[in-house]
Design a protein around this motif. Structure first.
Motif, short mmCIF file in Angstrom:
data_model
loop_
_atom_site.label_atom_id
_atom_site.label_comp_id
_atom_site.label_asym_id
_atom_site.label_seq_id
_atom_site.Cartn_x
_atom_site.Cartn_y
_atom_site.Cartn_z
N LEU A 7 0.84 -1.19 0.00
CA LEU A 7 0.00 0.00 0.00
C LEU A 7 0.88 1.24 0.00
O LEU A 7 1.72 1.40 0.88
N LEU A 27 -2.29 -0.60 9.72
CA LEU A 27 -2.38 -1.19 8.38
C LEU A 27 -1.42 -2.37 8.22
O LEU A 27 -1.78 -3.37 7.59
N TRP A 32 -0.90 -5.31 5.31
CA TRP A 32 -0.29 -4.53 4.23
C TRP A 32 1.20 -4.31 4.50
O TRP A 32 1.62 -4.21 5.65
N ARG A 169 -8.97 -2.53 4.02
CA ARG A 169 -9.05 -4.00 4.11
C ARG A 169 -9.91 -4.53 2.96
O ARG A 169 -9.57 -5.52 2.32
N ARG A 172 -7.93 -4.55 -0.29
CA ARG A 172 -6.70 -5.36 -0.34
C ARG A 172 -6.90 -6.55 -1.27
O ARG A 172 -7.93 -7.22 -1.23
#
Length: 175
Positions: A7, A27, A32, A169, A172
């Motif tokens: 990310l 995160l 991530w 989320r 993702r």
């Protein structure tokens, strides 16, 4: 086992930037790998060395020199947190006068999911350019979240970051 998705966390100069390390930690705990890219002023507010230690990647605020290796892996997603009036309007116009804007402009054309969490004063949100520029970014595929998610710094608690974590989320890969 494959590595966690990447990310790009683009940070602009608004008060929530001062707690961006907390968001990065949440995160990363959520799966991530985080690469922080900051506007030059936001970078001056951050402890870039501490963020780099936390994430494993250097915080970038300036262009790399021709021939220098890319310090970040390719992005699987991007989030602009907090997104300022200045950055949002310049981005919608295609301006790339900072590394953060250059990366956002490039990502806009790749299909990488991009989420934006504005932190804009009500007086600036009423500016006649702001609404049309948010619509332009949405039309290009950017998910622009409600500006109330990031309130005044004294209201920035982990529960405020929860809305950001939840939205990312869902974006993702493999979620």
């Amino acid at each position: 086992m494959s590595e966690a998705p990447v990310l790009y966390l683009v940070v602009c100069a608004a008060p929530p930037a001062q707690q961006i390390g907390e968001l990065a930690d949440l995160l990363m705990a959520d799966g991530w790998r985080i690469c922080v890219i900051a506007t030059p002023i936001a970078a001056s507010w951050l402890d870039c060395d501490a963020l780099a230690d936390r994430t494993g990647y250097p915080v970038r605020a300036h262009w790399r020199r021709p021939g220098d290796p890319e310090p970040h892996p390719p992005a699987d997603g991007a989030a602009v947190v907090p997104a300022t009036f200045n950055t949002l309007n310049k981005w919608a116009a295609g301006v790339s006068d900072t590394l953060a804007l250059g990366i956002l402009n490039e990502l806009l054309c790749t299909g990488v999911p991009i989420h934006v969490f504005p932190r804009v004063k009500a007086t600036l949100a009423a500016h006649p350019a702001y609404g049309p520029n948010l619509r332009r970014l949405r039309k290009a595929g950017v998910v622009v979240h409600d500006g109330d998610v990031l309130r005044a710094p004294d209201e920035m608690t982990s529960s405020r970051w929860a809305a950001v974590v939840d939205a990312l989320r869902a974006a993702r890969p493999g979620a």
